[in-house]
Write an enzyme that holds these catalytic residues in place. Structure first.
Site, PDB file in Angstrom:
ATOM      1  N   TYR A 111     -27.771  20.632   3.856  1.00 31.34           N
ATOM      2  CA  TYR A 111     -27.785  20.099   5.224  1.00 31.34           C
ATOM      3  C   TYR A 111     -26.757  20.834   6.089  1.00 31.34           C
ATOM      4  CZ  TYR A 111     -27.398  17.003   9.198  1.00 31.34           C
ATOM      5  OH  TYR A 111     -27.387  16.505  10.477  1.00 31.34           O
ATOM      6  N   TRP A 113     -25.976  22.566  10.424  1.00 23.53           N
ATOM      7  CA  TRP A 113     -26.473  23.125  11.689  1.00 23.53           C
ATOM      8  C   TRP A 113     -26.562  24.640  11.677  1.00 23.53           C
ATOM      9  CZ3 TRP A 113     -26.764  21.481  17.181  1.00 23.53           C
ATOM     10  CH2 TRP A 113     -27.177  20.139  17.283  1.00 23.53           C
TER      11      TRP A 113
HETATM   12  N1  LIG Z   1     -19.303  19.061  21.976  1.00 20.34           N
HETATM   13  C1  LIG Z   1     -20.113  18.653  20.984  1.00 20.34           C
HETATM   14  N2  LIG Z   1     -21.314  18.098  21.285  1.00 20.34           N
HETATM   15  C2  LIG Z   1     -22.113  17.656  20.280  1.00 20.34           C
HETATM   16  C3  LIG Z   1     -21.769  17.819  18.913  1.00 20.34           C
HETATM   17  C4  LIG Z   1     -20.495  18.404  18.634  1.00 20.34           C
HETATM   18  O1  LIG Z   1     -20.097  18.559  17.460  1.00 20.34           O
HETATM   19  N3  LIG Z   1     -19.709  18.814  19.678  1.00 20.34           N
HETATM   20  N4  LIG Z   1     -22.633  17.399  17.925  1.00 20.34           N
HETATM   21  C5  LIG Z   1     -24.027  17.201  18.282  1.00 20.34           C
HETATM   22  C6  LIG Z   1     -24.697  16.382  17.253  1.00 20.34           C
HETATM   23  S1  LIG Z   1     -25.058  17.104  15.760  1.00 20.34           S
HETATM   24  C7  LIG Z   1     -25.068  15.101  17.453  1.00 20.34           C
HETATM   25  S2  LIG Z   1     -25.887  14.250  16.226  1.00 20.34           S
HETATM   26  C8  LIG Z   1     -24.777  14.404  18.723  1.00 20.34           C
HETATM   27  C9  LIG Z   1     -24.177  13.043  18.403  1.00 20.34           C
HETATM   28  O2  LIG Z   1     -24.263  12.175  19.452  1.00 20.34           O
HETATM   29  P1  LIG Z   1     -23.473  10.791  19.302  1.00 20.34           P
HETATM   30  O3  LIG Z   1     -23.558  10.303  17.923  1.00 20.34           O
HETATM   31  O4  LIG Z   1     -23.948   9.887  20.354  1.00 20.34           O
HETATM   32  O5  LIG Z   1     -21.989  11.328  19.637  1.00 20.34           O
HETATM   33  P2  LIG Z   1     -20.527  10.800  19.298  1.00 20.34           P
HETATM   34  O6  LIG Z   1     -19.614  11.681  20.090  1.00 20.34           O
HETATM   35  O7  LIG Z   1     -20.287  10.739  17.863  1.00 20.34           O
HETATM   36  O8  LIG Z   1     -20.488   9.337  19.910  1.00 20.34           O
HETATM   37  C10 LIG Z   1     -20.683   9.091  21.287  1.00 20.34           C
HETATM   38  C11 LIG Z   1     -19.746   7.996  21.742  1.00 20.34           C
HETATM   39  O9  LIG Z   1     -20.104   6.749  21.170  1.00 20.34           O
HETATM   40  C12 LIG Z   1     -18.977   5.883  21.317  1.00 20.34           C
HETATM   41  N5  LIG Z   1     -18.975   4.869  20.271  1.00 20.34           N
HETATM   42  C13 LIG Z   1     -18.523   4.991  19.011  1.00 20.34           C
HETATM   43  N6  LIG Z   1     -18.689   3.824  18.332  1.00 20.34           N
HETATM   44  C14 LIG Z   1     -19.259   2.963  19.197  1.00 20.34           C
HETATM   45  C15 LIG Z   1     -19.674   1.596  19.104  1.00 20.34           C
HETATM   46  O10 LIG Z   1     -19.566   0.947  18.069  1.00 20.34           O
HETATM   47  N7  LIG Z   1     -20.235   1.052  20.209  1.00 20.34           N
HETATM   48  C16 LIG Z   1     -20.392   1.731  21.365  1.00 20.34           C
HETATM   49  N8  LIG Z   1     -20.978   1.116  22.386  1.00 20.34           N
HETATM   50  N9  LIG Z   1     -19.988   3.017  21.488  1.00 20.34           N
HETATM   51  C17 LIG Z   1     -19.437   3.617  20.427  1.00 20.34           C
HETATM   52  C18 LIG Z   1     -17.759   6.769  21.195  1.00 20.34           C
HETATM   53  O11 LIG Z   1     -16.818   6.453  22.226  1.00 20.34           O
HETATM   54  C19 LIG Z   1     -18.315   8.169  21.290  1.00 20.34           C
HETATM   55  O12 LIG Z   1     -17.609   9.027  22.161  1.00 20.34           O
HETATM   56  O13 LIG Z   1     -23.820  15.143  19.488  1.00 20.34           O
HETATM   57  C20 LIG Z   1     -24.177  16.516  19.636  1.00 20.34           C
HETATM   58  N10 LIG Z   1     -23.308  17.089  20.616  1.00 20.34           N
HETATM   59  N1  LIG Z   2     -16.835  11.003  10.308  1.00 21.81           N
HETATM   60  C1  LIG Z   2     -17.903  11.581  10.835  1.00 21.81           C
HETATM   61  N2  LIG Z   2     -18.533  12.580  10.177  1.00 21.81           N
HETATM   62  C2  LIG Z   2     -19.615  13.166  10.711  1.00 21.81           C
HETATM   63  C3  LIG Z   2     -20.115  12.765  11.976  1.00 21.81           C
HETATM   64  C4  LIG Z   2     -19.452  11.698  12.649  1.00 21.81           C
HETATM   65  O1  LIG Z   2     -19.862  11.266  13.744  1.00 21.81           O
HETATM   66  N3  LIG Z   2     -18.340  11.155  12.058  1.00 21.81           N
HETATM   67  N4  LIG Z   2     -21.220  13.393  12.502  1.00 21.81           N
HETATM   68  C5  LIG Z   2     -22.168  13.934  11.560  1.00 21.81           C
HETATM   69  C6  LIG Z   2     -23.211  14.749  12.198  1.00 21.81           C
HETATM   70  S1  LIG Z   2     -24.111  13.987  13.458  1.00 21.81           S
HETATM   71  C7  LIG Z   2     -23.546  15.992  11.779  1.00 21.81           C
HETATM   72  S2  LIG Z   2     -24.941  16.745  12.446  1.00 21.81           S
HETATM   73  C8  LIG Z   2     -22.780  16.674  10.723  1.00 21.81           C
HETATM   74  C9  LIG Z   2     -22.611  18.175  10.960  1.00 21.81           C
HETATM   75  O2  LIG Z   2     -22.297  18.815   9.772  1.00 21.81           O
HETATM   76  P1  LIG Z   2     -22.561  20.366   9.566  1.00 21.81           P
HETATM   77  O3  LIG Z   2     -23.798  20.782  10.287  1.00 21.81           O
HETATM   78  O4  LIG Z   2     -22.490  20.646   8.118  1.00 21.81           O
HETATM   79  O5  LIG Z   2     -21.297  20.991  10.310  1.00 21.81           O
HETATM   80  P2  LIG Z   2     -21.037  22.451  10.871  1.00 21.81           P
HETATM   81  O6  LIG Z   2     -19.578  22.552  11.098  1.00 21.81           O
HETATM   82  O7  LIG Z   2     -21.930  22.701  12.036  1.00 21.81           O
HETATM   83  O8  LIG Z   2     -21.419  23.367   9.643  1.00 21.81           O
HETATM   84  C10 LIG Z   2     -22.247  24.449   9.714  1.00 21.81           C
HETATM   85  C11 LIG Z   2     -21.736  25.506   8.756  1.00 21.81           C
HETATM   86  O9  LIG Z   2     -22.682  26.578   8.723  1.00 21.81           O
HETATM   87  C12 LIG Z   2     -21.985  27.816   8.777  1.00 21.81           C
HETATM   88  N5  LIG Z   2     -22.889  28.840   9.315  1.00 21.81           N
HETATM   89  C13 LIG Z   2     -23.189  29.098  10.605  1.00 21.81           C
HETATM   90  N6  LIG Z   2     -24.057  30.130  10.687  1.00 21.81           N
HETATM   91  C14 LIG Z   2     -24.311  30.528   9.432  1.00 21.81           C
HETATM   92  C15 LIG Z   2     -25.145  31.539   8.872  1.00 21.81           C
HETATM   93  O10 LIG Z   2     -25.831  32.294   9.552  1.00 21.81           O
HETATM   94  N7  LIG Z   2     -25.158  31.651   7.509  1.00 21.81           N
HETATM   95  C16 LIG Z   2     -24.412  30.836   6.710  1.00 21.81           C
HETATM   96  N8  LIG Z   2     -24.520  31.021   5.396  1.00 21.81           N
HETATM   97  N9  LIG Z   2     -23.617  29.870   7.220  1.00 21.81           N
HETATM   98  C17 LIG Z   2     -23.578  29.722   8.550  1.00 21.81           C
HETATM   99  C18 LIG Z   2     -20.795  27.536   9.650  1.00 21.81           C
HETATM  100  O11 LIG Z   2     -19.791  28.520   9.464  1.00 21.81           O
HETATM  101  C19 LIG Z   2     -20.411  26.133   9.188  1.00 21.81           C
HETATM  102  O12 LIG Z   2     -19.521  26.182   8.099  1.00 21.81           O
HETATM  103  O13 LIG Z   2     -21.479  16.078  10.596  1.00 21.81           O
HETATM  104  C20 LIG Z   2     -21.565  14.678  10.367  1.00 21.81           C
HETATM  105  N10 LIG Z   2     -20.250  14.160  10.017  1.00 21.81           N
HETATM  106 MO   LIG Z   3     -25.682  15.506  14.255  1.00 24.21          MO
END
Ligand SMILES: Nc1nc2c(c(=O)[nH]1)N[C@H]1C(S)=C(S)[C@@H](COP(=O)(O)OP(=O)(O)OC[C@H]3O[C@@H](n4cnc5c(=O)[nH]c(N)nc54)[C@H](O)[C@@H]3O)O[C@H]1N2
Ligand SMILES: Nc1nc2c(c(=O)[nH]1)N[C@H]1C(S)=C(S)[C@@H](COP(=O)(O)OP(=O)(O)OC[C@H]3O[C@@H](n4cnc5c(=O)[nH]c(N)nc54)[C@H](O)[C@@H]3O)O[C@H]1N2
Ligand SMILES: [Mo]
Length: 760
Positions: A111, A113
């Site tokens: 898993y 991104w």
């Molecule tokens: N800059 C940036 N943007 C991203 C990402 C990133 O890593 N960096 N990741 C991307 C990815 S993979 C995803 S899945 C999306 C995730 O999208 P989300 O899961 O919606 O993003 P989060 O920032 O984890 O949470 C959004 C907000 O929810 C609020 N929150 C937390 N707990 C609660 C609660 O219990 N109740 C309420 N009402 N609010 C709460 C927090 O204040 C938080 O800032 O974002 C995407 N966008």
């Molecule tokens: N506590 C907590 N944990 C969370 C979350 C949260 O809200 N709270 N959010 C969750 C969510 S929504 C998500 S989506 C996950 C994200 O979790 P991940 O998607 O696993 O996080 P990334 O840091 O995007 O990891 C991508 C990795 O791929 C590598 N990579 C990029 N390009 C390439 C390539 O071309 N080849 C190879 N071999 N590697 C490459 C990057 O260097 C990096 O190490 O985290 C989750 N974890």
């Molecule tokens: Mo995510």
């Protein structure tokens, strides 16, 4: 290197071009993008940072003693080996494991991104390779949306029907009068659109909606989950208590007879048993505003007032993904649908229920009219899988049974873990437990460009290129810009494209012809582009040949007119366009879910208090949300990410009152801890969050103070040493990483230097 012509390229946080000036790389945002992301500033560091992996490396103990469970994983030094040697070792280990245990002992979920680019997408490359090598145990669903993906089909239809096809940014501007934004629509999250994004439109659309008179209500513990200029009314809810608030709103609607009975009658099933729960007919507890107020921390009259404002006008209930990334995460999504059903506007433009609108850049834009280039991954010979966030359970408890969406499944006995394009030591919860889990398999293989904690916990580490070192096609189903990603710089040290690595491995396993189909990477790009070109041609749209596309650097794909999808069709005619649910209606009560008999996810939405809430020992709610300065853990050593660190540590925001009570000043190093672990971070005092709430975003690279210890403190600020590794419920088994309970204290000890970016 004096080329100053911009080379087109793309990333998850936006399209850009690269200028090379005297060997220095400059990143220039795409001119079409009205609000380019600050995350672009992280890119230059990806090229030559010391954290890059220069050559294949093998853990010394694995080389000496061979494959096998090993607690030294993540603690031992690495030995550089040549590429041919490394590839021989991986190929031999794959052959050994397939022969000894078959594909059911190989975990290839991988898993993550990875990077933008339709061909060099590392998990897809791995899945294609493993399918041809013999098959693998896969993972299903995502960390993003583990609970919603499973509950929504029981309630209203597959996630897509309420995320991306029923509510658009444009209709929010022209139609919505009131937006109840649960979890907000944080601009920081709209920086990112998986696969690439040509235009960041969230801010412009929010502004336009406000200009048109839309009233926003932000329901979140953190004020900046909506931009200040749209003047949202902030309801600083206690984390994890959205369901009581929604129930309190629902109760008020019903008791004031403001709910839309005709809608419930015509479009929904199972309202009666839910209403009995709502009114407290069985447990004697009406879920009224006073009851809700005591749990969610908002005054009862504020809840009643909110109901009065939300009725009689076009109201959109939005639910961010964060709400469901928590214990019982199925409930807020289900209850959000039910609340919108009571308001009676599901299926109307700008009204009803939207999931994840504002959680990423590409949700709520019109759909593409043509298919995107897509690498085929072939077929897996086995169907074993785990819900993605059950990785540690799987490794720790082979053979054990678990529940998932009405099925009873068993964890396989994994001997080989293969990861490319993801960082489990970023994304998983309770990292100390994950270290235990990673000691169990015989071998762990990781491809990455940099020394992430996952690479450090592997046996064989193969260096991968970054996108600027290769050619690819950038595109996303939610955005019309298709980018010809040009190579800008030579490969770093001995790094290779994942494709080339798998070609070599395929050769060693005797499957080279099937894997490569005889195509070098450039020919794959041409081949994958062809179906898109043909579809453009068939629509009579401009259909540049590959060479033209490559030369132009991009093509803007046509989009379909916004149709509102299955939900709008259902609203128009529920008999002829039933929803894809068992009853064809919105299921306020689901007989299917009730039939599973799960006490942690019964047949209609209910309030189930979390077991991990802030309490006497750990009095603060920790929000571990997405970082504003990077994408997850990617490029944590980039300029934008580093600029926010203080004394090299990740910032943790806490309320001034909570800081004062602990003698903590702005910029102090603090220690966050609970029963699972501890980490250091740098205090940023703020009044933008509810007192009692601290916020430490994910993504600071895990940096154990002393890796020899059982339960080392992370000295850099990774919240996943604190979060709990348990599924949302027996229904979805999704990640619960968003929330946990902690205590915080000032850290006055000597400050250990951050080593996370130094190669091991
Ligand atoms: N800059 C940036 N943007 C991203 C990402 C990133 O890593 N960096 N990741 C991307 C990815 S993979 C995803 S899945 C999306 C995730 O999208 P989300 O899961 O919606 O993003 P989060 O920032 O984890 O949470 C959004 C907000 O929810 C609020 N929150 C937390 N707990 C609660 C609660 O219990 N109740 C309420 N009402 N609010 C709460 C927090 O204040 C938080 O800032 O974002 C995407 N966008
Ligand atoms: N506590 C907590 N944990 C969370 C979350 C949260 O809200 N709270 N959010 C969750 C969510 S929504 C998500 S989506 C996950 C994200 O979790 P991940 O998607 O696993 O996080 P990334 O840091 O995007 O990891 C991508 C990795 O791929 C590598 N990579 C990029 N390009 C390439 C390539 O071309 N080849 C190879 N071999 N590697 C490459 C990057 O260097 C990096 O190490 O985290 C989750 N974890
Ligand atoms: Mo995510």
């Amino acid at each position: 290197m004096n080329d100053i012509r911009g080379l087109p390229h793309s990333s998850h946080w936006g399209a850009f071009s690269v200028l090379l000036r005297d060997g220095r790389v400059e990143v220039v945002p795409h001119p079409r993008d009205p609000a380019p992301s600050a995350l672009l500033a992280n890119i230059p560091a990806s090229l030559e940072h010391r954290a890059r992996i220069a050559q294949p490396m093998v853990r010394s103990g694995w080389l000496e003693r061979g494959p096998g469970p090993d607690r030294r994983r993540g603690r031992e030094s690495f030995v550089p080996v040549s590429w041919p040697r490394a590839l021989d070792l991986v190929a031999a280990e794959l052959r050994r494991v397939y022969r000894a245990g078959g594909p059911g002992t190989v975990f290839g979920g991988s898993y993550g991104w990875a990077s933008a680019g339709r061909f060099h997408d590392a998990p897809r490359q791995l899945h294609r390779f493993l399918n041809m090598a013999g098959g693998y145990v896969r993972s299903v669903n995502s960390y993003s949306s583990g609970a919603a993906t499973v509950i929504l089909p029981h309630v209203i239809g597959p996630q897509e029907v309420v995320a991306g096809s029923n509510a658009s940014w444009d209709e929010l501007v022209t139609q919505s009068a009131l937006v109840l934004a649960f979890g907000g629509m944080a601009l920081k999250n709209n920086d990112v659109g998986g696969g690439g994004t040509g235009e960041h439109i969230a801010l412009a659309r929010l502004r336009a909606a406000r200009r048109n008179g839309a009233e926003f209500h932000l329901i979140s513990p953190i004020r900046d989950d909506l931009p200040g200029e749209i003047e949202a009314r902030w309801h600083p809810i206690r984390p994890g208590t959205d369901v009581p608030l929604m129930l309190g709103l629902a109760h008020t609607l019903v008791s004031e007879a403001r709910h839309d009975r005709a809608f419930l009658e015509r479009f929904c099933v199972g309202y009666e048993s839910f209403e009995a729960y709502l009114l407290g007919h069985h447990d004697g507890q009406p879920k009224d505003a006073a009851w809700a107020a005591a749990i969610c921390g908002l005054p009862a009259d504020e809840i009643v007032e909110l109901v009065r404002r939300a009725t009689g006008r076009r109201t959109l209930v939005t639910c961010s993904q964060s709400l469901q990334r928590a214990e019982h995460g199925e409930q807020p999504v289900w209850m959000g649908v039910v609340l919108a059903a009571l308001l009676g506007q599901i299926g109307l433009p700008g009204g009803g229920f939207a999931y994840a609108l504002g959680s990423t850049s590409n949700t709520g834009k019109p759909p593409l009219a043509v298919p995107l280039p897509t690498l085929p991954t072939g077929r897996n010979s086995i169907c074993e899988f785990i819900p993605v966030a059950r990785i540690a359970d799987m490794l720790l408890h082979p053979g054990e049974a678990f529940d998932y969406d009405g099925r009873r499944l068993r964890y396989p006995d994994i001997r080989l873990v293969y990861w490319a394009g993801g960082n489990p030591f970023h994304h998983h919860q309770d990292l100390n437990r994950l270290r235990e889990a990673f000691a169990r398999p015989d071998s762990v293989v990781v491809h990455d460009s940099a020394w992430t904690a996952s690479a450090r916990h592997a046996d064989i580490v193969l260096p991968a290129t970054v996108t600027l070192e290769r050619e690819d096609i950038g595109g996303s189903a939610g955005d019309p810009l298709l980018v010809a990603m040009h190579r800008a710089v030579p490969r770093y040290a001995e790094a290779r494209d994942d494709y080339d690595t798998f070609c070599e491995l395929a050769g060693r396993l005797g499957i080279a012809d099937r894997f490569t189909e005889g195509r070098p990477a450039r020919q794959w790009l041409e081949h994958l582009y062809e179906p898109t070109r043909r579809a453009l041609l068939a629509r009579g749209a401009e259909a540049p040949g590959f060479d033209q596309f490559w030369e132009a650097g991009e093509v803007v794909l046509p989009t379909l007119p916004w149709g509102g999808g299955a939900v709008r069709a259902f609203r128009r005619d529920p008999d002829r366009s039933p929803l894809p649910t068992p009853s064809g209606r919105i299921e306020i009560t689901s007989r299917t879910v009730a039939g599973f008999g799960y006490d942690d996810c019964p047949g209609h939405p209910v309030w189930l208090p979390p077991s991990d809430a802030a309490g006497s020992r750990f009095p603060l709610h920790l929000i571990a949300n997405q970082p504003s300065t990077r994408l997850h853990s990617q490029l944590d050593f980039g300029a934008a990410s580093l600029a926010a660190k203080i004394k090299g540590r990740e910032p943790v925001r806490l309320h001034r009152e909570d800081a004062a009570a602990r003698g903590i000043s702005d910029g102090d190093i603090v220690r966050l801890y609970n029963d699972r672990g501890a980490c250091l971070a740098a205090a940023v005092l703020s009044e933008e969050l509810r007192p009692g709430v601290v916020q430490l975003s994910t993504g600071a690279w895990y940096d154990p103070e002393d890796p020899e210890l059982e339960n080392p403190m992370c000295i850099h600020g990774n919240p996943n040493v604190l979060t709990r590794d348990a599924g949302t419920s027996r229904l979805a088994q999704g990640s619960t990483g968003q929330l946990t309970a902690v205590q915080v204290e000032r850290f006055d000890g000597p400050l250990p230097p951050v080593k996370a970016f130094d190669p091991p």
